[in-house]
Design a protein around this motif. Structure first.
Motif, PDB file in Angstrom:
ATOM      1  N   GLU A  90      -0.290  -6.485   3.137  1.00 49.93           N
ATOM      2  CA  GLU A  90      -0.714  -7.187   4.357  1.00 49.93           C
ATOM      3  C   GLU A  90      -2.154  -6.794   4.730  1.00 49.93           C
ATOM      4  OE1 GLU A  90       3.721  -7.610   6.411  1.00 49.93           O
ATOM      5  OE2 GLU A  90       2.380  -5.996   7.049  1.00 49.93           O
ATOM      6  N   LEU A  91      -2.464  -5.516   4.542  1.00 43.43           N
ATOM      7  CA  LEU A  91      -3.839  -5.078   4.854  1.00 43.43           C
ATOM      8  C   LEU A  91      -4.835  -5.726   3.905  1.00 43.43           C
ATOM      9  CD1 LEU A  91      -3.289  -1.308   5.715  1.00 43.43           C
ATOM     10  CD2 LEU A  91      -3.858  -3.160   7.282  1.00 43.43           C
ATOM     11  N   ARG A  92      -4.441  -5.838   2.632  1.00 43.72           N
ATOM     12  CA  ARG A  92      -5.343  -6.480   1.662  1.00 43.72           C
ATOM     13  C   ARG A  92      -5.635  -7.908   2.112  1.00 43.72           C
ATOM     14  NH1 ARG A  92      -2.835  -5.146  -2.767  1.00 43.72           N
ATOM     15  NH2 ARG A  92      -4.111  -3.296  -3.085  1.00 43.72           N
ATOM     16  N   ALA A  93      -4.605  -8.602   2.612  1.00 45.98           N
ATOM     17  CA  ALA A  93      -4.800  -9.987   3.091  1.00 45.98           C
ATOM     18  C   ALA A  93      -5.711  -9.993   4.325  1.00 45.98           C
ATOM     19  CB  ALA A  93      -3.452 -10.619   3.417  1.00 45.98           C
ATOM     20  N   LEU A  94      -5.508  -9.021   5.222  1.00 48.58           N
ATOM     21  CA  LEU A  94      -6.320  -8.954   6.447  1.00 48.58           C
ATOM     22  C   LEU A  94      -7.801  -8.742   6.127  1.00 48.58           C
ATOM     23  CD1 LEU A  94      -5.686  -8.943   9.526  1.00 48.58           C
ATOM     24  CD2 LEU A  94      -5.462  -6.460   9.386  1.00 48.58           C
ATOM     25  N   PHE A  95      -8.061  -7.984   5.057  1.00 46.70           N
ATOM     26  CA  PHE A  95      -9.456  -7.648   4.682  1.00 46.70           C
ATOM     27  C   PHE A  95      -9.945  -8.506   3.518  1.00 46.70           C
ATOM     28  CE2 PHE A  95      -8.311  -4.097   7.304  1.00 46.70           C
ATOM     29  CZ  PHE A  95      -9.492  -3.629   7.851  1.00 46.70           C
ATOM     30  N   SER A  96      -9.342  -9.692   3.340  1.00 44.76           N
ATOM     31  CA  SER A  96      -9.639 -10.465   2.124  1.00 44.76           C
ATOM     32  C   SER A  96     -11.091 -10.940   2.061  1.00 44.76           C
ATOM     33  CB  SER A  96      -8.672 -11.649   1.993  1.00 44.76           C
ATOM     34  OG  SER A  96      -8.792 -12.443   3.132  1.00 44.76           O
ATOM     35  N   ARG A  97     -11.800 -10.975   3.203  1.00 42.57           N
ATOM     36  CA  ARG A  97     -13.198 -11.427   3.162  1.00 42.57           C
ATOM     37  C   ARG A  97     -14.122 -10.360   2.588  1.00 42.57           C
ATOM     38  NH1 ARG A  97     -15.090 -13.571   8.707  1.00 42.57           N
ATOM     39  NH2 ARG A  97     -16.705 -14.430   7.386  1.00 42.57           N
ATOM     40  N   PHE A  98     -13.616  -9.127   2.465  1.00 44.28           N
ATOM     41  CA  PHE A  98     -14.465  -8.044   1.941  1.00 44.28           C
ATOM     42  C   PHE A  98     -14.466  -8.100   0.416  1.00 44.28           C
ATOM     43  CE2 PHE A  98     -13.781  -6.863   6.231  1.00 44.28           C
ATOM     44  CZ  PHE A  98     -14.771  -5.960   6.601  1.00 44.28           C
ATOM     45  N   SER A  99     -15.592  -7.696  -0.197  1.00 44.50           N
ATOM     46  CA  SER A  99     -15.673  -7.817  -1.657  1.00 44.50           C
ATOM     47  C   SER A  99     -14.883  -6.712  -2.358  1.00 44.50           C
ATOM     48  CB  SER A  99     -17.136  -7.816  -2.113  1.00 44.50           C
ATOM     49  OG  SER A  99     -17.715  -6.567  -1.827  1.00 44.50           O
ATOM     50  N   GLN A 100     -14.821  -5.539  -1.734  1.00 38.53           N
ATOM     51  CA  GLN A 100     -13.999  -4.457  -2.319  1.00 38.53           C
ATOM     52  C   GLN A 100     -13.096  -3.903  -1.243  1.00 38.53           C
ATOM     53  OE1 GLN A 100     -16.207  -1.301  -4.247  1.00 38.53           O
ATOM     54  NE2 GLN A 100     -17.710  -2.815  -4.921  1.00 38.53           N
ATOM     55  N   PHE A 101     -11.879  -3.496  -1.657  1.00 38.33           N
ATOM     56  CA  PHE A 101     -10.919  -3.002  -0.670  1.00 38.33           C
ATOM     57  C   PHE A 101     -10.026  -1.958  -1.323  1.00 38.33           C
ATOM     58  CE2 PHE A 101      -6.551  -3.176   0.879  1.00 38.33           C
ATOM     59  CZ  PHE A 101      -6.727  -2.959   2.242  1.00 38.33           C
ATOM     60  N   SER A 102      -9.802  -0.843  -0.627  1.00 37.62           N
ATOM     61  CA  SER A 102      -8.753   0.071  -1.091  1.00 37.62           C
ATOM     62  C   SER A 102      -7.996   0.604   0.114  1.00 37.62           C
ATOM     63  CB  SER A 102      -9.347   1.222  -1.911  1.00 37.62           C
ATOM     64  OG  SER A 102     -10.038   2.092  -1.060  1.00 37.62           O
ATOM     65  N   ALA A 103      -6.702   0.825  -0.088  1.00 38.72           N
ATOM     66  CA  ALA A 103      -5.843   1.310   0.996  1.00 38.72           C
ATOM     67  C   ALA A 103      -4.967   2.418   0.442  1.00 38.72           C
ATOM     68  CB  ALA A 103      -4.985   0.168   1.519  1.00 38.72           C
ATOM     69  N   ASN A 104      -5.008   3.584   1.084  1.00 36.01           N
ATOM     70  CA  ASN A 104      -4.254   4.737   0.596  1.00 36.01           C
ATOM     71  C   ASN A 104      -3.379   5.333   1.690  1.00 36.01           C
ATOM     72  OD1 ASN A 104      -5.357   5.095  -2.183  1.00 36.01           O
ATOM     73  ND2 ASN A 104      -7.245   5.095  -0.991  1.00 36.01           N
ATOM     74  N   PRO A 105      -2.060   5.100   1.586  1.00 38.17           N
ATOM     75  CA  PRO A 105      -1.155   5.680   2.584  1.00 38.17           C
ATOM     76  C   PRO A 105      -1.143   7.204   2.493  1.00 38.17           C
ATOM     77  CG  PRO A 105      -0.059   3.965   1.314  1.00 38.17           C
ATOM     78  CD  PRO A 105      -1.340   4.264   0.617  1.00 38.17           C
ATOM     79  N   GLN A 106      -0.870   7.809   3.623  1.00 34.83           N
ATOM     80  CA  GLN A 106      -0.959   9.264   3.737  1.00 34.83           C
ATOM     81  C   GLN A 106       0.203   9.738   4.597  1.00 34.83           C
ATOM     82  OE1 GLN A 106      -4.081  11.372   3.163  1.00 34.83           O
ATOM     83  NE2 GLN A 106      -2.552  12.961   3.597  1.00 34.83           N
ATOM     84  N   ILE A 107       1.025  10.657   4.057  1.00 35.78           N
ATOM     85  CA  ILE A 107       2.104  11.247   4.872  1.00 35.78           C
ATOM     86  C   ILE A 107       1.465  12.187   5.890  1.00 35.78           C
ATOM     87  CG2 ILE A 107       4.124  12.770   4.843  1.00 35.78           C
ATOM     88  CD1 ILE A 107       5.222  11.062   2.851  1.00 35.78           C
ATOM     89  N   THR A 108       1.896  12.051   7.152  1.00 36.64           N
ATOM     90  CA  THR A 108       1.259  12.790   8.244  1.00 36.64           C
ATOM     91  C   THR A 108       2.252  13.730   8.930  1.00 36.64           C
ATOM     92  OG1 THR A 108       1.927  11.158   9.877  1.00 36.64           O
ATOM     93  CG2 THR A 108      -0.165  10.758   8.748  1.00 36.64           C
ATOM     94  N   ALA A 109       1.715  14.520   9.859  1.00 33.99           N
ATOM     95  CA  ALA A 109       2.564  15.388  10.672  1.00 33.99           C
ATOM     96  C   ALA A 109       3.595  14.557  11.445  1.00 33.99           C
ATOM     97  CB  ALA A 109       1.694  16.171  11.655  1.00 33.99           C
ATOM     98  N   TYR A 110       3.221  13.314  11.785  1.00 35.79           N
ATOM     99  CA  TYR A 110       4.134  12.445  12.550  1.00 35.79           C
ATOM    100  C   TYR A 110       5.290  11.969  11.666  1.00 35.79           C
ATOM    101  CZ  TYR A 110      -0.344  12.560  14.843  1.00 35.79           C
ATOM    102  OH  TYR A 110      -1.524  13.001  15.381  1.00 35.79           O
ATOM    103  N   ASP A 111       5.083  11.891  10.351  1.00 36.09           N
ATOM    104  CA  ASP A 111       6.183  11.577   9.426  1.00 36.09           C
ATOM    105  C   ASP A 111       7.081  12.796   9.248  1.00 36.09           C
ATOM    106  OD1 ASP A 111       5.396   8.828   8.304  1.00 36.09           O
ATOM    107  OD2 ASP A 111       3.581   9.970   7.917  1.00 36.09           O
ATOM    108  N   ARG A 112       6.440  13.976   9.134  1.00 35.80           N
ATOM    109  CA  ARG A 112       7.180  15.221   8.808  1.00 35.80           C
ATOM    110  C   ARG A 112       8.043  15.716   9.949  1.00 35.80           C
ATOM    111  NH1 ARG A 112       2.074  17.251   7.585  1.00 35.80           N
ATOM    112  NH2 ARG A 112       1.463  16.322   5.616  1.00 35.80           N
ATOM    113  N   ARG A 113       7.550  15.515  11.186  1.00 36.02           N
ATOM    114  CA  ARG A 113       8.187  16.114  12.364  1.00 36.02           C
ATOM    115  C   ARG A 113       9.692  15.822  12.388  1.00 36.02           C
ATOM    116  NH1 ARG A 113       4.529  14.629  17.111  1.00 36.02           N
ATOM    117  NH2 ARG A 113       3.147  16.071  16.049  1.00 36.02           N
TER     118      ARG A 113
END
Ligand SMILES: C[S@@+](CC[C@H](N)C(=O)[O-])C[C@H]1O[C@@H](n2cnc3c(N)ncnc32)[C@H](O)[C@@H]1O
Length: 257
Positions: free
Chosen positions: A210-233
Motif C-alpha cells: 500500500e505504501l508503494r502505491a501511495l508513493f508511486s509518483r516517486f522514481s525510487q522507493f524502499s520500505a523497511n518494517p522495523q519491530i519496535t518497543a511498542y511491538d515487544r511490550r
C-alpha cells in the motif's frame, strides 16, 4: 488506499493537547521546557526508538534545505539543526511549533517554523532537497494529499525520509486482541481498531505494498518494517525474537523524486 474518516480539526485538537513524547511518564515533575525537561524528552526518544539515527542519517544532509513535516516536540528537528541542515518545519498545531522553537532556542539553534496543514504546504515547488516526516502522514485526513505535496516541494532527485505505521504488526495484533477479541467484537478489522484506538482518531496503518502505491509518483522507493518497543511490550522476548521484522509497527520509508 482508503482515506481516513476524520477531519484534520479533530486531529489538531488531539495533538494540540499532547505534543508527542512529552507526557508526564517521560518528563515527571521537571519544570516544563527547561533544559532538563528537553534533555529528558530527547533521551527517552532515542532510548525507545534508537533506529531513528540510522534511518534518518541526520549528519549526511549538512547544508541542504530540509523540510520536516509534523515536527511534534522538535527532537528530531533539533538533530537536523545540529547536523547543519537549513531547517524548515511545519506542524498542524501551535503547541508543536512553540515547543520546537523553544527546543532549538535552548541550544542556540534556529529553524523556519510555521503552523500549517501539510495537505497544502506553504512552499513553492522544487524547493527542498530533503523532506522528513516521522510518524505523521498516517494521522491526516488525506494522507495521499500530503504525499503529493511532499513530491511537489521536493527538487528532482530530492529525498523523502520517513516513517509510517505498519498494519500487519505485533502492535496491531495486540491492540486487536485487546479492543476487539477480549471485548467480544472479533468482527472488528485491524483498520477499525487502529482508527479508533491508536492516538488521534482516524489513524491509519499500511502494508508495504500500500505504501508503494501511495508513493508511486516517486522514481525510487524502499520500505523497511522495523519491530519496535511498542511491538515487544507485554510479549515474551523469546516469542518476539522469532518474529521477522516485517511484522514491525514502524515502516521506514526512503523515496527519491
Ligand atoms: C505522532 S506525532 C509525531 C511528531 C514527531 N514527528 C515525532 O516523531 O515525535 C504527530 C504529529 O503530526 C502532526 N500532524 C498531524 N496531521 C498533520 C497535518 N495534516 N499537517 C501537519 N502536521 C500534522 C501533529 O500535530 C503531531 O504533532
Amino acid at each position: 488506499v482508503p482515506e481516513s474518516l476524520v477531519c484534520n480539526g479533530v486531529v489538531k485538537d488531539y495533538w494540540e493537547a499532547r505534543p508527542c513524547g512529552t507526557s508526564k511518564s517521560v518528563v515527571g515533575n521537571l519544570p516544563e521546557q527547561s533544559l532538563e525537561w528537553f534533555e529528558r524528552v530527547e533521551a527517552h526518544r532515542y532510548a525507545t526508538e534508537p533506529f531513528i539515527h540510522s534511518i534518518a542519517q541526520f549528519t549526511r544532509h549538512r547544508g541542504k534545505r530540509l523540510l520536516e513535516v509534523g515536527v511534534g516536540a522538535g527532537t528530531d528537528h533539533l538533530q537536523w539543526a545540529r547536523a547543519g541542515a537549513i531547517c524548515y518545519g511545519v506542524d498542524l498545531t501551535a503547541a508543536a511549533i512553540d515547543i520546537t522553537k523553544a527546543h532549538l532556542d535552548a541550544y542556540g539553534l534556529q529553524s523556519n517554523l510555521q503552523r500549517a496543514d501539510a495537505e497544502t504546504l506553504p512552499f513553492p515547488e522544487k524547493y527542498f532537497e530533503v523532506v522528513y516526516s516521522w510518524g505523521v502522514i498516517h494521522h491526516a485526513e488525506h494522507p495521499s494529499a500530503i504525499v503529493d505535496e511532499i513530491h511537489r516541494v521536493l527538487k528532482p532527485g530530492g529525498t523523502f525520509i520517513g516513517m509510517m505505521y505498519g498494519r500487519h504488526s505485533l502492535k496491531v495484533l495486540k491492540h486487536w486482541a485487546c479492543y476487539a477479541l477480549l471485548r467480544g467484537k472479533p468482527w472488528l478489522t485491524f483498520r477499525q481498531v487502529i482508527s479508533r484506538h491508536v492516538e488521534s482518531s482516524g489513524t491509519q496503518a499500511y502494508t508495504v505494498s500500500e505504501l508503494r502505491a501511495l508513493f508511486s509518483r516517486f522514481s525510487q522507493f524502499s520500505a523497511n518494517p522495523q519491530i519496535t518497543a511498542y511491538d515487544r511490550r507485554g510479549l515474551p522476548n523469546a516469542l518476539v525474537k522469532l518474529c521477522p521484522e516485517r511484522f514491525g509497527w514502524f515502516i521506514a520509508i526512503h523515496a527519491t523524486k
